[in-house]
Design a protein around this motif. Structure first.
Motif, mmCIF file in Angstrom:
data_model
loop_
_atom_site.group_PDB
_atom_site.id
_atom_site.type_symbol
_atom_site.label_atom_id
_atom_site.label_comp_id
_atom_site.label_asym_id
_atom_site.label_seq_id
_atom_site.Cartn_x
_atom_site.Cartn_y
_atom_site.Cartn_z
ATOM 1 N N LEU A 6 1.009 -1.251 0.230
ATOM 2 C CA LEU A 6 0.643 -0.005 -0.278
ATOM 3 C C LEU A 6 1.010 1.546 -0.346
ATOM 4 O O LEU A 6 2.363 1.386 0.769
ATOM 5 C CB LEU A 6 -1.366 0.020 1.138
ATOM 6 N N SER A 7 0.128 2.658 -0.791
ATOM 7 C CA SER A 7 0.906 3.452 -0.430
ATOM 8 C C SER A 7 1.441 4.490 0.182
ATOM 9 O O SER A 7 0.182 4.119 1.100
ATOM 10 C CB SER A 7 0.690 4.541 -2.007
ATOM 11 N N PRO A 8 1.926 4.502 1.016
ATOM 12 C CA PRO A 8 2.163 5.557 1.980
ATOM 13 C C PRO A 8 0.182 5.961 2.466
ATOM 14 O O PRO A 8 0.177 5.987 3.424
ATOM 15 C CB PRO A 8 2.813 7.124 2.354
ATOM 16 N N GLU A 9 -0.118 6.919 1.570
ATOM 17 C CA GLU A 9 -0.794 7.649 1.646
ATOM 18 C C GLU A 9 -2.249 7.012 1.808
ATOM 19 O O GLU A 9 -3.194 6.817 2.174
ATOM 20 C CB GLU A 9 -1.790 8.327 0.359
ATOM 21 N N GLU A 10 -2.146 5.618 1.300
ATOM 22 C CA GLU A 10 -3.159 4.565 1.407
ATOM 23 C C GLU A 10 -3.168 4.381 3.253
ATOM 24 O O GLU A 10 -4.662 3.927 3.825
ATOM 25 C CB GLU A 10 -2.847 3.025 0.805
ATOM 26 N N VAL A 11 -1.795 3.817 3.599
ATOM 27 C CA VAL A 11 -2.145 3.095 5.110
ATOM 28 C C VAL A 11 -1.945 4.866 6.105
ATOM 29 O O VAL A 11 -2.981 4.422 6.820
ATOM 30 C CB VAL A 11 -0.543 3.095 4.889
ATOM 31 N N GLU A 12 -2.327 6.016 5.356
ATOM 32 C CA GLU A 12 -2.784 6.659 6.177
ATOM 33 C C GLU A 12 -4.082 6.628 5.960
ATOM 34 O O GLU A 12 -4.782 6.930 7.601
ATOM 35 C CB GLU A 12 -1.792 8.335 5.844
#
Lengths: 623, 162
Positions: free
Chosen positions: A227-233
């Protein structure tokens, strides 16, 4: 429109005083133009699912405070607009931080007209998690407990400053029933009818590893997600919203694994994880769904449980070393002298195994030593004096849980019984039996729900042959270190001949206990169980029967695809209707692929003084 | 929701890092004795059929014993090392006895032990296991470990991290 604003103003009296009500109506109007309430992001953030009957949706969370509108559980638009209104009042922005982030993204809040509140409590928590990626952790079955076969799932939040050697320091998100109930029966019954609220909680991953790996001896599978950092966020923000929320579960579908997927799927608008689980949401199915999404799983790490490691160690040790290790673990005098006669590597291996086995016995409540914690410490001190590296063997990673056969099964078959031909349609709702292929499952551990068979005879038409809601069997091999009991519990309806000559669908409850042994190299297992059975039907003499008997058998795998189960069983029904039913038979399974198998069964049976042969061939498909 | 707000309000008045490094001790924090209460027998296994897949396992109903040391599940930074030791005593001793392992690595990471000191850290832990784990309580284990580290020239500077 005006009516709505009046309604909103009435519901949120603080609104008029606090901020610019004109701006709220602008935002509401824009959200309607953009149809935000119909977007997947919103559906996922409020956990709306389509109603089973009729049109419309309902939110899965059950605490009122999760909704800002009194209609919020059923009306996504009312909820969205009430949420916007609530952002104008104090404190709701921080409680619904994921909703705020998404609505801000879509509506581009003007900070002058809707100031963004600072959320220090959230920030502190968020920084402590320090999330960089997410891992779905699947805890597989207890090594000899089929009842745990469904497994359990956790979501792990991996921090930026960790690596594979320090994953214990990550946090885990658990979705579970909240209760202090100690009585297992009360827990099970109340749990089934939704008597406890399910909640999300965060705790150090090491607590769960200690619990699963060391205490319950369940292997862990860590599915690291790409997952991308934004998705994790997005997931972390939504988790914050879920911490004070709760849900009531319903048998099978709305369980902890399902709700964990509900949290995870907010990562991407197009990621749909809960949809396919309307009826069955087994934790092992959830890992299957993740594994099938292209590119979602980056890596899978296997974390063998303590008992798995002990078994692997024992396979590399000589009989003499095994004996010393066992004596050491029981604190037998003289065992330590025997260690001194070994080479350093051997002494290290023996001491390590003795300690791990002692801890295994402690965890299962069966330690023999007088003071197990003290003995454990003494063994470690002794080990620390040996100059040799860790002697744990390298384990080959077994097939992953998502690589096993599907959990539901249909069978199409034909056969002949006592001179009469029949066709049979079988269905099993879930999960695994001892004849299914073992990849991704535990050998000898069977748990089946709703095993159903319809049979058609030329003379008698189509009839229900069998309906078994629950059928559990645990064939757990014994050796000099592990002595689990093998056992069986089954309940349901099944056709059988009775003394008046009819063949009714008799209701029965069976149970048994015994032992299993396995050959070296795991090619064959032999088992024996003492059994009891209670049956009721009005066609039975007196309306019931109670019997006791035994079953013996052998499971042999001549090739990896072919399994044979040869068995013999007999019973004496001594109360109610008298009879001495008995059966001998051979079952064969040949796997044609992961989800297709052939079954060929033969049996000779005696029931109510009738003796007959039966044979059948069927094609089984797993899905 | 009210409860959360109260929690938010309460937490706001508690300073984020009340304790300086070195003052860290276990105090009232701990995971409790539930960690090694084993379960056995057929009855719990059968009952687990319905409970396990349906909802989560609750061997640890951690609600008490960590209050004040955690915030919404995350451990406050000044308790991290002590609570880690408390929750991993058995495996930590196990790793120290062989001088390697992920529990020992995780502790070294928490204490900020630098790469060039890791080998010495592991070796000192192994050699002094008998001293470090001469006691049962987490507070005593921490104190013993501190003493062992302070006696080592290369590792003495990590005493403050315990």
């Amino acid at each position: 429109m005006h009516r709505l604003l009046l309604l909103l103003a009435a519901l949120f009296p603080a609104l008029a005083a606090a901020a610019d009500p004109g701006y709220l109506s602008e935002l509401v109007a824009r959200s309607r133009d953009l149809k935000l309430a119909e977007r997947p992001e919103w559906r996922k953030l409020v956990h709306y699912e389509p109603n089973l009957i009729g049109p419309g949706v309902h939110g899965l969370l059950d605490n009122k405070s999760f909704y800002n509108s009194p209609e919020g559980k059923r009306d996504p638009r009312a909820e969205l607009e009430a949420t916007l209104a609530a952002f104008f009042t104090e404190s709701k922005q921080c409680a619904f931080i994921a909703r705020r982030a998404w609505l801000d993204e879509e509506l581009k809040f003007d900070p002058a007209r809707l100031p963004l509140e600072d959320c220090p409590k959230f920030r502190e928590w968020h920084d402590a998690l320090n999330a960089s990626s997410l891992t779905l952790v699947f805890a597989s079955a207890y090594i000899n407990n089929p009842s745990s076969m469904y497994g359990h799932t956790l979501l792990r939040i991996d921090a930026r400053d960790q690596n594979e050697r320090t994953r214990l320091l990550a946090y885990a998100v658990n979705s579970a029933a909240t209760t202090d109930e100690k009585n297992g029966l009360t827990f099970a019954i109340l749990g089934l009818i939704g008597g406890y609220p399910g909640t999300f909680s965060v705790l150090p991953y090491y607590i769960k590893v200690r619990e699963y790996s060391d205490l319950e001896n369940r292997d862990l599978w860590e599915y690291q997600l790409a997952l991308s950092p934004e998705e994790v966020e997005r997931v972390v923000r939504h988790l914050w919203e879920l911490l004070p929320a709760y849900y009531e579960y319903y048998f099978f579908d709305e369980n902890c694994a399902y709700h964990l997927l509900g949290l995870l799927q907010v990562a991407r608008p197009e990621l749909e994880l809960t949809g396919p689980f309307r009826w069955w949401a087994l934790p092992s199915d959830t890992v299957r769904i993740l594994a099938r999404k292209p590119g979602l799983v980056a890596n899978v790490v296997y974390r063998p449980a303590n008992a798995t490691l002990i078994a692997a160690r024992l396979e590399t040790m000589s009989k003499e070393e095994r004996g010393i290790a066992k004596d050491l673990s029981q604190g037998k005098p003289g065992a330590r002298d025997a260690v001194r006669g070994l080479r350093p590597e051997e002494a290290a291996a023996v001491l390590e195994t003795a300690h791990d086995y002692l801890n295994y016995r402690r965890a299962t409540g069966k330690a023999e030593a007088a003071d197990p914690p003290r003995l454990a410490r003494e063994l470690l001190v002794e080990r620390s004096a040996v100059d040799a590296p860790n002697q744990a063997p390298r384990l080959k990673t077994p097939p992953r849980p998502d690589e096993g056969h599907g959990t539901s099964r249909v069978g199409f078959g034909a056969g002949r019984r006592d001179g009469q031909n029949f066709e049979e349609l079988r269905f099993r709702a879930t999960y695994h039996d001892i004849m299914d292929t073992d990849a991704g499952y535990v050998k000898g551990a069977q748990i089946q729900f709703f095993d159903t068979a319809l049979r058609h005879y030329a003379d008698e038409g189509t009839r229900l042959e069998r309906f078994i809601p629950v059928d559990i069997l645990s064939l757990a091999p014994r050796d000099d270190f592990f002595q689990p009991l093998s056992w069986r519990v089954a309940g349901g309806w099944q056709r059988k001949f009775v003394q008046n000559g009819k063949e009714p669908l008799v209701a029965g409850l069976d149970g048994g206990a015994g032992a299993t042994w396995e050959s070296r190299g795991h090619m064959a297992m032999v088992y024996g169980l003492a059994e009891g059975a209670l049956q009721t039907h009005h066609e039975l003499d007196g309306g019931y029967s109670i019997g006791a008997g035994a079953r013996v058998g052998a499971l042999v795998d001549p090739t990896p695809r072919w399994r044979i189960n040869a068995y013999a069983s007999g019973m004496r029904q001594f109360l109610g209707e008298r009879d001495t039913p008995a059966s001998i038979g051979v079952q064969n399974r040949v796997a044609l692929g992961r989800d297709v198998a052939l079954r060929l069964d033969f049996a000779r049976t005696r029931e109510a003084d009738r003796r007959f042969n039966a044979g059948s061939l069927s094609l089984q498909v797993y899905f | 929701m009210k409860k959360l707000l109260v929690a938010v309000a309460v937490a706001a008045v508690v300073p984020a890092s009340a304790m300086a490094a070195g003052e860290n001790n276990i105090g009232n924090c701990g995971w409790g004795s539930k960690l090694f209460d084993g379960q056995s027998g057929i009855a719990p296994q059968v009952l687990a059929v319905t409970t396990n897949g349906t909802f989560g396992n609750q061997t640890f109903a951690i609600t008490s014993g960590t209050s004040g040391c955690t915030q919404d599940g995350t451990v406050k930074s000044n308790w991290k090392t002590a609570l880690f030791i408390d929750g991993n005593k058995e495996m930590l001793a196990r790793d120290m006895s062989v001088g390697s392992g992920e529990t020992l690595d995780s502790l070294a990471h928490l204490m900020g032990v630098e790469a060039q000191d890791r080998a010495a850290f592991n070796q000192v832990a192994k050699e002094n296991l008998w001293k470090i784990f001469a006691a049962d309580s987490t507070a005593d284990i921490v104190a013993n470990f501190r003493q062992v580290l302070s006696a080592n020239e290369q590792l003495a500077r990590y005493t403050a991290a315990l």
